[in-house]
Design a protein around this motif. Structure first.
Motif, PDB file in Angstrom:
ATOM      1  N   HIS A 122      12.606   3.439 -13.872  1.00 50.73           N
ATOM      2  CA  HIS A 122      12.098   3.968 -12.610  1.00 50.73           C
ATOM      3  C   HIS A 122      11.268   2.995 -11.784  1.00 50.73           C
ATOM      4  O   HIS A 122      11.153   3.152 -10.579  1.00 50.73           O
ATOM      5  CB  HIS A 122      11.248   5.206 -12.926  1.00 50.73           C
ATOM      6  N   TYR A 123      10.702   1.983 -12.386  1.00 51.97           N
ATOM      7  CA  TYR A 123       9.594   1.251 -11.765  1.00 51.97           C
ATOM      8  C   TYR A 123       9.968  -0.102 -11.146  1.00 51.97           C
ATOM      9  O   TYR A 123       9.103  -0.909 -10.863  1.00 51.97           O
ATOM     10  CB  TYR A 123       8.461   1.068 -12.783  1.00 51.97           C
ATOM     11  N   GLY A 146       0.808  -1.216   0.000  1.00 46.57           N
ATOM     12  CA  GLY A 146       0.000   0.000   0.000  1.00 46.57           C
ATOM     13  C   GLY A 146       0.838   1.262   0.000  1.00 46.57           C
ATOM     14  O   GLY A 146       0.353   2.339   0.349  1.00 46.57           O
ATOM     15  N   LYS A 147       2.107   1.122  -0.400  1.00 45.66           N
ATOM     16  CA  LYS A 147       3.032   2.263  -0.426  1.00 45.66           C
ATOM     17  C   LYS A 147       3.676   2.379  -1.800  1.00 45.66           C
ATOM     18  O   LYS A 147       3.778   1.390  -2.525  1.00 45.66           O
ATOM     19  CB  LYS A 147       4.138   2.084   0.618  1.00 45.66           C
ATOM     20  N   PRO A 148       4.137   3.579  -2.161  1.00 48.32           N
ATOM     21  CA  PRO A 148       4.964   3.701  -3.365  1.00 48.32           C
ATOM     22  C   PRO A 148       6.188   2.800  -3.241  1.00 48.32           C
ATOM     23  O   PRO A 148       6.676   2.544  -2.127  1.00 48.32           O
ATOM     24  CB  PRO A 148       5.354   5.179  -3.377  1.00 48.32           C
ATOM     25  N   LEU A 149       6.684   2.326  -4.364  1.00 41.44           N
ATOM     26  CA  LEU A 149       7.795   1.379  -4.345  1.00 41.44           C
ATOM     27  C   LEU A 149       8.988   1.911  -3.554  1.00 41.44           C
ATOM     28  O   LEU A 149       9.594   1.175  -2.768  1.00 41.44           O
ATOM     29  CB  LEU A 149       8.206   1.043  -5.782  1.00 41.44           C
ATOM     30  N   ALA A 150       9.328   3.166  -3.768  1.00 43.60           N
ATOM     31  CA  ALA A 150      10.483   3.741  -3.069  1.00 43.60           C
ATOM     32  C   ALA A 150      10.321   3.661  -1.559  1.00 43.60           C
ATOM     33  O   ALA A 150      11.256   3.283  -0.834  1.00 43.60           O
ATOM     34  CB  ALA A 150      10.683   5.196  -3.500  1.00 43.60           C
ATOM     35  N   ALA A 151       9.147   4.012  -1.073  1.00 43.18           N
ATOM     36  CA  ALA A 151       8.897   3.991   0.370  1.00 43.18           C
ATOM     37  C   ALA A 151       8.914   2.564   0.908  1.00 43.18           C
ATOM     38  O   ALA A 151       9.421   2.306   2.006  1.00 43.18           O
ATOM     39  CB  ALA A 151       7.558   4.654   0.681  1.00 43.18           C
ATOM     40  N   ALA A 184      10.717  10.128  -6.482  1.00 45.74           N
ATOM     41  CA  ALA A 184       9.843   9.627  -5.420  1.00 45.74           C
ATOM     42  C   ALA A 184      10.302  10.012  -4.029  1.00 45.74           C
ATOM     43  O   ALA A 184       9.496  10.000  -3.092  1.00 45.74           O
ATOM     44  CB  ALA A 184       9.737   8.106  -5.517  1.00 45.74           C
ATOM     45  N   GLU A 185      11.580  10.315  -3.860  1.00 48.77           N
ATOM     46  CA  GLU A 185      12.119  10.671  -2.552  1.00 48.77           C
ATOM     47  C   GLU A 185      12.924  11.967  -2.659  1.00 48.77           C
ATOM     48  O   GLU A 185      13.542  12.231  -3.694  1.00 48.77           O
ATOM     49  CB  GLU A 185      13.027   9.558  -2.010  1.00 48.77           C
ATOM     50  N   GLU A 186      12.922  12.723  -1.598  1.00 46.46           N
ATOM     51  CA  GLU A 186      13.703  13.953  -1.558  1.00 46.46           C
ATOM     52  C   GLU A 186      15.021  13.715  -0.821  1.00 46.46           C
ATOM     53  O   GLU A 186      15.034  13.176   0.275  1.00 46.46           O
ATOM     54  CB  GLU A 186      12.919  15.064  -0.862  1.00 46.46           C
ATOM     55  N   ASN A 187      16.087  14.110  -1.458  1.00 49.61           N
ATOM     56  CA  ASN A 187      17.410  14.097  -0.838  1.00 49.61           C
ATOM     57  C   ASN A 187      18.186  15.228  -1.510  1.00 49.61           C
ATOM     58  O   ASN A 187      18.939  15.017  -2.462  1.00 49.61           O
ATOM     59  CB  ASN A 187      18.109  12.750  -1.042  1.00 49.61           C
ATOM     60  N   GLU A 188      17.937  16.434  -1.033  1.00 45.57           N
ATOM     61  CA  GLU A 188      18.451  17.624  -1.708  1.00 45.57           C
ATOM     62  C   GLU A 188      19.964  17.611  -1.835  1.00 45.57           C
ATOM     63  O   GLU A 188      20.517  17.959  -2.884  1.00 45.57           O
ATOM     64  CB  GLU A 188      17.991  18.876  -0.962  1.00 45.57           C
ATOM     65  N   ASP A 189      20.646  17.184  -0.781  1.00 43.71           N
ATOM     66  CA  ASP A 189      22.107  17.180  -0.818  1.00 43.71           C
ATOM     67  C   ASP A 189      22.631  16.229  -1.880  1.00 43.71           C
ATOM     68  O   ASP A 189      23.472  16.601  -2.704  1.00 43.71           O
ATOM     69  CB  ASP A 189      22.662  16.787   0.546  1.00 43.71           C
ATOM     70  N   ALA A 190      22.120  14.990  -1.887  1.00 44.85           N
ATOM     71  CA  ALA A 190      22.572  14.007  -2.869  1.00 44.85           C
ATOM     72  C   ALA A 190      22.167  14.402  -4.281  1.00 44.85           C
ATOM     73  O   ALA A 190      22.938  14.230  -5.236  1.00 44.85           O
ATOM     74  CB  ALA A 190      22.020  12.627  -2.529  1.00 44.85           C
ATOM     75  N   ALA A 191      20.969  14.944  -4.429  1.00 45.99           N
ATOM     76  CA  ALA A 191      20.491  15.334  -5.755  1.00 45.99           C
ATOM     77  C   ALA A 191      21.382  16.417  -6.359  1.00 45.99           C
ATOM     78  O   ALA A 191      21.659  16.411  -7.570  1.00 45.99           O
ATOM     79  CB  ALA A 191      19.045  15.805  -5.676  1.00 45.99           C
TER      80      ALA A 191
END
Length: 354
Positions: free
Chosen positions: A247-248, A192-197, A218-225
Motif C-alpha cells: 500500500h505504501y 504535505g499530502k497523503p501519497l495517493a493524493a 485512500a481514494e474513493e472510486n465506487e464504480d471501479a471498486a
C-alpha cells in the motif's frame, strides 16, 4: 504447444482491431483455444495516434480494475521526479535528509549505512536494501491472516528482522519494495499530502483520463471498486486480502490495462513532466551499476534488438512502452500462474517490430 499458442496470441494481437466476441473466439485456431481455455486475460495496445486494440477473454476486459502491485512504482517514481522539477527534492542527498529518524533508526539496527543511501538509490533499487515483501515470513503472516493490517513501520521492521542488507549503497541492483515504502514516505513529507493524493495531483491522472484507477484505502472510486477483479494466487482468491500488504509506495494502485497504457503513453511521450530532461533522467543509467536493468522507477530492456520500457506487478499485470514505434502494450491475467505465458506473448509483439 505453449510456444505455438504464444505466437498465435502475438499475431492476433497485432492484427485484430477488437477480439472479445464469442464469435471471434470460436474462430480461433484449435491449439490457441486449448492453451487459453479457462484463462481470463486482457491485452491492450495504445498507439501514438490514439488508436486502440483490445483482446480479452473470460471475466476480464481492458476496463476491469485490478490491483497492479509494483506497476505502482513507476507512478511513485514519476511523482518524485516531479518534485525534483519543482526543486523540492534532491536525488543525490542521503535519505536521512528527508526520512523520519524513527524509520532510519530501525534500519541502522541491521547495519544499514543510512547516511550513504541516497534518494536515487531508493528509486533505482541500488541502496542495498532487502525486500521485506519477498521474505517467507511476510507471506506466512499473510496466509495465516490475510486481513492483517500492515503499517509502514511494520514493513520496515520486517525488513530488519526477516532478512539482511543486500550490499553497500550503489554496489548493485537488488529489487526492494522496502525502498519504495521509504520513497512514498518522502513524497508525503515534501507535499504535505497523503501519497495517493500527491501522485494524482503531481502526475495529472485526472487530466490523462484514467477512470478505472484509484489508490485503495485512500481514494474513493465506487464504480471501479465494485468492478475490481478477483485475482488468484496458487488457487487462492486474494480479493479480500488487506490492501495494506502492498500500500505504501511499492504498490497500492488499482487500475486497468487501458488505464495503465494511457499513463505510460502520456509519460513516455512527454506529457507528464514539465521538462524533457526529466524523462531523460528517469531513463538514464548514469551513476548506476553497469549491469542494472532498472533506472528510476522503470526497467529498460531489449527484446531481439528492440528497446522497451517496462514494469510488471506481482498479481499478473504488465505495461510497456516501445520508443521506436511509440506504442504502449499492457496486459493482465486473473490467475498469476498465467502471467509468464501472457508476457511471452507481449514479447513476441515487441520483437516483431510491427
Amino acid at each position: 504447444m505453449r510456444s505455438i499458442a504464444v505466437s498465435l496470441v502475438a499475431s492476433l494481437f497485432l492484427s485484430l482491431p477488437l477480439f472479445a466476441s464469442p464469435e471471434a473466439w470460436q474462430a480461433l485456431p484449435a491449439p490457441l483455444k486449448a492453451e487459453l481455455e479457462g484463462v481470463a486475460i486482457s491485452l491492450y495496445e495504445l498507439g501514438p495516434d490514439g488508436g486502440e486494440v483490445a483482446l480479452s477473454r473470460g471475466n476480464l476486459t481492458e476496463t476491469t480494475p485490478l490491483r497492479i502491485a509494483s506497476v505502482t512504482k513507476t507512478f511513485v517514481a514519476a511523482t518524485a521526479l516531479r518534485l525534483v522539477e519543482d526543486g523540492k527534492l534532491d536525488l543525490m542527498k542521503p535519505m536521512t535528509t528527508y526520512v523520519d529518524k524513527a524509520f532510519t533508526d530501525i534500519l541502522r539496527e541491521d547495519g544499514y549505512d543510512v547516511d550513504a543511501i541516497t534518494v536515487k538509490h531508493l528509486m533505482s533499487h541500488t541502496g542495498g536494501l532487502t525486500d521485506h515483501a519477498q521474505t517467507k515470513t511476510f507471506f506466512d503472516i499473510i496466509i495465516k491472516d490475510p486481513s492483517h493490517v500492515w503499517t509502514r513501520e511494520q514493513a520496515l521492521r520486517g525488513a530488519v528482522d526477516w532478512s539482511e542488507p543486500k550490499g553497500a549503497p550503489g554496489e548493485k541492483f537488488s529489487y526492494s519494495d522496502t525502498g519504495y515504502i521509504l520513497l512514498g514516505h518522502i513524497i508525503e513529507k515534501l507535499t504535505g499530502k497523503p501519497l495517493a493524493a500527491a501522485v494524482r495531483l503531481q502526475l495529472g491522472l485526472d487530466q490523462i483520463g484514467m477512470p478505472d484507477t484509484y489508490w485503495e484505502l485512500a481514494e474513493e472510486n465506487e464504480d471501479a471498486a465494485k468492478r475490481r477483479a478477483h485475482q488468484m494466487l496458487d488457487g487462492m482468491d486474494t480479493y479480500g486480502w488487506s490492501a495494506t500488504l502492498d500500500h505504501y509506495g511499492g504498490g497500492g494502485l488499482v487500475s486497468s490495462t487501458r488505464d495503465m497504457a494511457r499513463f505510460f503513453q502520456a509519460l513516455f511521450s512527454g506529457k507528464v513532466f514539465r521538462k524533457p530532461e526529466t524523462l531523460n533522467l528517469m531513463l538514464s543509467n548514469e551513476g548506476l551499476p553497469a549491469d542494472s536493468p532498472y533506472r528510476l522507477g522503470i526497467f529498460v530492456k531489449e527484446e531481439k534488438g528492440v528497446t522497451y520500457y517496462e514494469h510488471s506487478g506481482f498479481w499478473g499485470t504488465v505495461v510497456l512502452y516501445v520508443p521506436s514505434s511509440g506504442r504502449t502494450l499492457s496486459g493482465a491475467v486473473l490467475d498469476q500462474a498465467h502471467f509468464k505465458m501472457m508476457r511471452q506473448g507481449l514479447m513476441e509483439v515487441v520483437a516483431s517490430g510491427q
